[in-house]
Scaffold this active site. Structure first.
Site, PDB file in Angstrom:
ATOM      1  N   GLU A  26      -1.004   1.642  -5.203  1.00  0.00           N
ATOM      2  CA  GLU A  26      -0.579   3.036  -5.138  1.00  0.00           C
ATOM      3  C   GLU A  26      -1.713   3.968  -5.579  1.00  0.00           C
ATOM      4  O   GLU A  26      -1.527   5.175  -5.660  1.00  0.00           O
ATOM      5  CB  GLU A  26       0.695   3.167  -5.995  1.00  0.00           C
ATOM      6  N   TRP A  27      -2.874   3.349  -5.850  1.00  0.00           N
ATOM      7  CA  TRP A  27      -4.133   4.061  -6.151  1.00  0.00           C
ATOM      8  C   TRP A  27      -4.091   4.851  -7.466  1.00  0.00           C
ATOM      9  O   TRP A  27      -4.942   5.707  -7.704  1.00  0.00           O
ATOM     10  CB  TRP A  27      -4.538   5.010  -5.010  1.00  0.00           C
ATOM     11  N   GLY A  28      -3.076   4.621  -8.288  1.00  0.00           N
ATOM     12  CA  GLY A  28      -3.025   5.301  -9.583  1.00  0.00           C
ATOM     13  C   GLY A  28      -2.473   6.713  -9.529  1.00  0.00           C
ATOM     14  O   GLY A  28      -2.384   7.397 -10.552  1.00  0.00           O
ATOM     15  N   ASP A  43     -10.007   3.627  -3.536  1.00  0.00           N
ATOM     16  CA  ASP A  43     -10.713   2.427  -3.076  1.00  0.00           C
ATOM     17  C   ASP A  43     -12.123   2.299  -3.643  1.00  0.00           C
ATOM     18  O   ASP A  43     -12.885   3.261  -3.675  1.00  0.00           O
ATOM     19  CB  ASP A  43     -10.824   2.440  -1.550  1.00  0.00           C
ATOM     20  N   ASP A  85       0.830  -1.209   0.000  1.00  0.00           N
ATOM     21  CA  ASP A  85       0.000   0.000   0.000  1.00  0.00           C
ATOM     22  C   ASP A  85       0.868   1.265   0.000  1.00  0.00           C
ATOM     23  O   ASP A  85       2.100   1.206   0.025  1.00  0.00           O
ATOM     24  CB  ASP A  85      -0.923  -0.069   1.231  1.00  0.00           C
TER      25      ASP A  85
HETATM   26  C1  GLA Z   1      -5.986   1.323   1.482  1.00  0.00           C
HETATM   27  C2  GLA Z   1      -6.106   0.336   0.326  1.00  0.00           C
HETATM   28  C3  GLA Z   1      -7.228  -0.651   0.640  1.00  0.00           C
HETATM   29  C4  GLA Z   1      -6.919  -1.372   1.940  1.00  0.00           C
HETATM   30  C5  GLA Z   1      -6.724  -0.375   3.070  1.00  0.00           C
HETATM   31  C6  GLA Z   1      -6.204  -1.037   4.342  1.00  0.00           C
HETATM   32  O1  GLA Z   1      -7.110   2.147   1.576  1.00  0.00           O
HETATM   33  O2  GLA Z   1      -6.334   0.994  -0.873  1.00  0.00           O
HETATM   34  O3  GLA Z   1      -7.386  -1.581  -0.421  1.00  0.00           O
HETATM   35  O4  GLA Z   1      -5.777  -2.169   1.774  1.00  0.00           O
HETATM   36  O5  GLA Z   1      -5.797   0.635   2.716  1.00  0.00           O
HETATM   37  O6  GLA Z   1      -5.993  -0.142   5.381  1.00  0.00           O
END
Ligand code: GLA
Length: 402
Positions: A190-192, A212, A157
């Protein structure tokens, strides 16, 4: 053993690892061979968040091994955040002793004994998103520990990463994983933010392309601090448009884990969610309670014809080939030249949607066999187009085979 002696043992271990390791390039080829099609499995986060324990993970592994999920291709059982609590005096990561009294090695052994693979979670920053210890500054030590435990998959993450450069951070952890000599699938979360599709190939096996997912059809809700976003299914698919060419065998765009069965959407919407993830060649990581599923949810997650589209060996990510307001056609080329096609109705009323052969890359005059992948029914040979009436928020998903 006193503190200095312990430090010496740790140093000797790290040197040993450096001397006898498999060459990283070979290790990477071996590791990437594990994800020639998008990874499939289960992850604890979407349903259980921080409520993870060895009992939960064992019982989910039991469920996957016995309820048809394993046969359908689900393989990785991944504990997300909150399994870890602190580090020992030598810096080794420690699992929560209350929730994981037998330790992570015993849990990995258990998952392996069910014929499945075992995954774990960490973070490139100082802390995970739930505030547990991250791997920054401990990358090689953590990788070594995961390998000793028998970990097969790491989700990594991006919380508390400060000013770190994402490519550097993920490269460091990848090098640490490869140095262990154990093939560990590397899932970059890394969420992009830093466009990992541009640099992630050769580093990770999959990379998140968005923030997310939430268990909603459409949402795009901001986080309390004003940063963006929590996404519904249709918000996420819009963000996948244009990323198609970056995915392929060994390296996949990850539009986040599945919410199928978590209760926030209708079964029709869950069917659409699953179909769209398959056409996107997305990792299929279930996120619901697999021990207590309604038959309708089980049937969605184990639809072998839809899974075969996701897992097609050509490894092509599908794309949106036509859009008329909220009526869309998505298509994915399969290895034998067949197209998998989705008619998607994003409106609130039933609508007729048409897929034209020319939008699929076929000549108009071509005669092709159409098969419905949810009705499991051949619809006959058609030329130039396929049309169907589609319920609100539903898909009709077919294959079109010349
Ligand atoms: C981030 C990630 C999620 C999850 C949470 C856990 O938000 O994007 O997929 O792993 O952390 O805390």
């Amino acid at each position: 053993m006193n503190r200095n002696a312990k430090r010496l043992v740790v140093a000797a271990l790290l040197v040993w690892l450096g001397t006898f390791r498999v060459h990283p390039a070979t290790a990477q080829i071996e590791r990437d061979s594990l994800t020639q099609t998008p990874p499939m499995g289960w992850n604890s986060w979407n349903k259980f968040a921080c409520h993870v324990s060895e009992d939960l993970i064992q019982s989910v592994a039991d469920a996957i091994a016995t309820n048809g999920m394993k046969e359908a291709g689900y393989q990785y059982v991944v504990i997300d955040d909150c399994w870890q609590v602190s580090r020992d005096e030598n810096g080794f990561i420690l699992a929560d002793p209350q929730r994981f009294p037998s330790g992570i090695k015993a849990l990995a052994d258990y998952v392996h004994s069910r014929g499945l693979k075992f995954g774990i979670y960490s973070d490139a920053g100082s802390k995970t998103c739930a505030g547990r210890p991250g791997s920054q500054g401990h990358e090689y030590q953590d990788a070594l520990q995961y390998a000793r435990w028998g970990v097969d998959y790491l989700k990594y993450d991006w919380c508390s990463s400060g000013t770190r450069n994402a490519e550097e951070a993920y490269t460091t952890m990848n090098n640490a994983l490869l140095a262990t000599g154990r093939p560990i699938v590397f899932s970059m979360c890394e969420w992009g933010t830093a466009k990992p599709w541009l640099w992630g190939k050769g580093i990770g096996n999959l990379w998140r392309t968005t923030g997310d997912i939430s268990d909603k059809w459409s949402s795009k809700k901001k986080w309390p601090d004003g940063s963006c976003c929590e996404y519904g299914v249709v918000d996420i698919i819009d963000l996948e448009v244009g990323l198609e060419t970056f995915a392929g065998p060994g390296h996949w765009n990850d539009p986040d884990m599945l919410e199928v069965g978590n209760g926030g959407m209708s079964d029709i919407e869950y069917r659409s969610h699953f179909s769209l993830w398959a056409i996107l060649a997305a990792p299929l990581i279930a996120g619901n309670d697999l021990r207590n599923m309604r038959p309708e949810i089980h049937d969605i997650l184990t639809n072998k014809e839809v899974i075969a589209v996701d897992q097609d060996p050509l490894g092509r990510q599908g794309e949106r080939v036509a859009k008329n307001g909220d009526l869309e056609v998505w298509a994915k080329q399969l290895k034998d030249g067949t197209r998998a096609v989705i008619l998607l109705n994003r409106t609130e009323s039933e609508q007729e949607i048409t897929a034209n052969w020319e939008d699929l890359g076929y000549p108009k005059a071509l005669s092709a066999a159409v098969r419905d992948l949810w009705e499991h029914k051949d619809l006959g040979k058609m030329t130039s187009k396929f049309s169907a009436r589609v319920a609100p928020h539903a898909v009709v998903m077919v294959t079109v085979k010349p």
